[in-house]
Design a protein around this motif. Structure first.
Motif, PDB file in Angstrom:
ATOM      1  N   ALA A  64       1.096  -0.983  -0.035  1.00 32.88           N
ATOM      2  CA  ALA A  64      -0.347  -0.196   0.005  1.00 32.88           C
ATOM      3  C   ALA A  64       0.915   1.519   0.126  1.00 32.88           C
ATOM      4  CB  ALA A  64      -0.766  -0.446   0.698  1.00 32.88           C
ATOM      5  N   ALA A  65       1.884   1.242   0.945  1.00 30.17           N
ATOM      6  CA  ALA A  65       2.941   2.556   0.558  1.00 30.17           C
ATOM      7  C   ALA A  65       3.816   2.932  -0.420  1.00 30.17           C
ATOM      8  CB  ALA A  65       3.754   2.420   1.974  1.00 30.17           C
ATOM      9  N   ARG A  66       3.586   1.207  -1.154  1.00 33.53           N
ATOM     10  CA  ARG A  66       5.018   1.265  -2.258  1.00 33.53           C
ATOM     11  C   ARG A  66       4.170   1.855  -3.603  1.00 33.53           C
ATOM     12  NH1 ARG A  66       5.815  -4.031  -3.771  1.00 33.53           N
ATOM     13  NH2 ARG A  66       7.073  -3.376  -1.915  1.00 33.53           N
ATOM     14  N   LEU A  67       2.457   1.799  -3.650  1.00 35.70           N
ATOM     15  CA  LEU A  67       1.343   2.186  -4.842  1.00 35.70           C
ATOM     16  C   LEU A  67       0.782   3.697  -4.420  1.00 35.70           C
ATOM     17  CD1 LEU A  67      -0.810  -0.962  -5.231  1.00 35.70           C
ATOM     18  CD2 LEU A  67       0.471   0.144  -6.641  1.00 35.70           C
ATOM     19  N   ALA A  68       0.596   3.967  -2.886  1.00 38.55           N
ATOM     20  CA  ALA A  68       0.938   5.722  -2.886  1.00 38.55           C
ATOM     21  C   ALA A  68       1.524   6.717  -3.231  1.00 38.55           C
ATOM     22  CB  ALA A  68       0.949   5.860  -1.105  1.00 38.55           C
ATOM     23  N   GLY A  69       3.285   5.862  -3.083  1.00 32.99           N
ATOM     24  CA  GLY A  69       3.855   6.270  -3.775  1.00 32.99           C
ATOM     25  C   GLY A  69       4.388   7.118  -5.346  1.00 32.99           C
ATOM     26  N   LEU A  70       3.654   6.162  -6.114  1.00 28.09           N
ATOM     27  CA  LEU A  70       3.611   5.670  -7.741  1.00 28.09           C
ATOM     28  C   LEU A  70       2.876   6.516  -8.060  1.00 28.09           C
ATOM     29  CD1 LEU A  70       4.044   1.779  -8.053  1.00 28.09           C
ATOM     30  CD2 LEU A  70       5.606   3.610  -8.367  1.00 28.09           C
ATOM     31  N   ARG A  71       1.274   6.829  -6.678  1.00 27.10           N
ATOM     32  CA  ARG A  71       0.256   7.416  -7.382  1.00 27.10           C
ATOM     33  C   ARG A  71       0.551   9.235  -6.812  1.00 27.10           C
ATOM     34  NH1 ARG A  71      -3.416   4.868  -3.908  1.00 27.10           N
ATOM     35  NH2 ARG A  71      -3.339   3.165  -4.611  1.00 27.10           N
ATOM     36  N   ALA A  72       1.488   9.244  -6.419  1.00 31.34           N
ATOM     37  CA  ALA A  72       2.038  10.622  -6.086  1.00 31.34           C
ATOM     38  C   ALA A  72       2.951  11.067  -6.404  1.00 31.34           C
ATOM     39  CB  ALA A  72       2.644  10.632  -4.248  1.00 31.34           C
ATOM     40  N   ALA A  73       3.680  10.280  -7.236  1.00 28.26           N
ATOM     41  CA  ALA A  73       4.403  10.135  -8.000  1.00 28.26           C
ATOM     42  C   ALA A  73       4.143  10.352  -9.369  1.00 28.26           C
ATOM     43  CB  ALA A  73       5.924   9.717  -7.987  1.00 28.26           C
ATOM     44  N   ARG A  74       3.437   9.848  -9.646  1.00 26.76           N
ATOM     45  CA  ARG A  74       2.335  10.412 -10.794  1.00 26.76           C
ATOM     46  C   ARG A  74       1.465  12.003 -10.865  1.00 26.76           C
ATOM     47  NH1 ARG A  74       0.236   4.103 -11.366  1.00 26.76           N
ATOM     48  NH2 ARG A  74       1.395   3.391 -12.102  1.00 26.76           N
ATOM     49  N   GLU A  75       0.812  12.184  -9.990  1.00 24.88           N
ATOM     50  CA  GLU A  75       0.165  13.400  -9.726  1.00 24.88           C
ATOM     51  C   GLU A  75       0.884  14.197  -9.769  1.00 24.88           C
ATOM     52  OE1 GLU A  75      -2.012  13.104  -5.845  1.00 24.88           O
ATOM     53  OE2 GLU A  75      -3.602  11.055  -7.056  1.00 24.88           O
ATOM     54  N   SER A  76       2.438  14.251  -8.833  1.00 22.71           N
ATOM     55  CA  SER A  76       3.312  15.488  -9.346  1.00 22.71           C
ATOM     56  C   SER A  76       3.731  15.777 -10.324  1.00 22.71           C
ATOM     57  CB  SER A  76       4.183  15.559  -8.033  1.00 22.71           C
ATOM     58  OG  SER A  76       5.038  13.936  -8.402  1.00 22.71           O
ATOM     59  N   SER A  77       3.989  14.301 -11.230  1.00 23.06           N
ATOM     60  CA  SER A  77       4.560  15.047 -12.612  1.00 23.06           C
ATOM     61  C   SER A  77       2.973  15.209 -13.520  1.00 23.06           C
ATOM     62  CB  SER A  77       5.140  13.462 -13.555  1.00 23.06           C
ATOM     63  OG  SER A  77       4.211  12.688 -13.243  1.00 23.06           O
ATOM     64  N   ALA A  78       2.259  14.548 -13.551  1.00 25.58           N
ATOM     65  CA  ALA A  78       1.038  15.306 -14.297  1.00 25.58           C
ATOM     66  C   ALA A  78       0.598  16.868 -14.217  1.00 25.58           C
ATOM     67  CB  ALA A  78       0.127  14.253 -14.021  1.00 25.58           C
ATOM     68  N   VAL A  79       0.890  16.970 -13.158  1.00 24.82           N
ATOM     69  CA  VAL A  79       1.044  18.866 -11.854  1.00 24.82           C
ATOM     70  C   VAL A  79       1.535  19.305 -12.734  1.00 24.82           C
ATOM     71  CG1 VAL A  79       0.539  20.646 -10.681  1.00 24.82           C
ATOM     72  CG2 VAL A  79      -0.744  18.236 -10.516  1.00 24.82           C
ATOM     73  N   GLY A  80       3.077  19.264 -13.592  1.00 28.83           N
ATOM     74  CA  GLY A  80       4.140  19.571 -13.919  1.00 28.83           C
ATOM     75  C   GLY A  80       5.289  20.343 -12.961  1.00 28.83           C
TER      76      GLY A  80
END
Length: 87
Positions: A64-80
């Motif tokens: 769950a922690a690994r998936l949350a980190g990946l999700r956060a990374a995708r969201e931050s890269s999507a925002v620029g």
């Protein structure tokens, strides 16, 4: 007709008795390992006669922690966001 019912009932009782004997033997065979796993806080799943699956539930928290980190990374890269995100 009644005789056939009695035969079927007897077969059912024998099947039930044998099934219970096998279940007892299975529990006795794996009792020490199951108890040790439970002391560690692991889950024990019976997968067949004399076989078990032992699992540490903390693996779920790691996933769950690994998936949350990946999700956060995708969201931050999507925002620029131009911060470096480890792979």
């Amino acid at each position: 007709m009644a005789e056939m019912f009695h035969v079927a009932a007897r077969v059912s009782r024998i099947r039930s008795y044998v099934s219970e004997l096998l279940a007892r033997a299975d529990r006795a065979l794996c009792a020490d390992q199951d108890e040790r796993a439970r002391q560690y806080g692991w889950t024990v799943t019976r997968t067949g006669f004399g076989s078990r699956r032992y699992r540490d539930p903390r693996f779920d928290a790691l996933k769950a922690a690994r998936l949350a980190g990946l999700r956060a990374a995708r969201e931050s890269s999507a925002v620029g966001d131009d911060r470096h995100v480890p792979a």
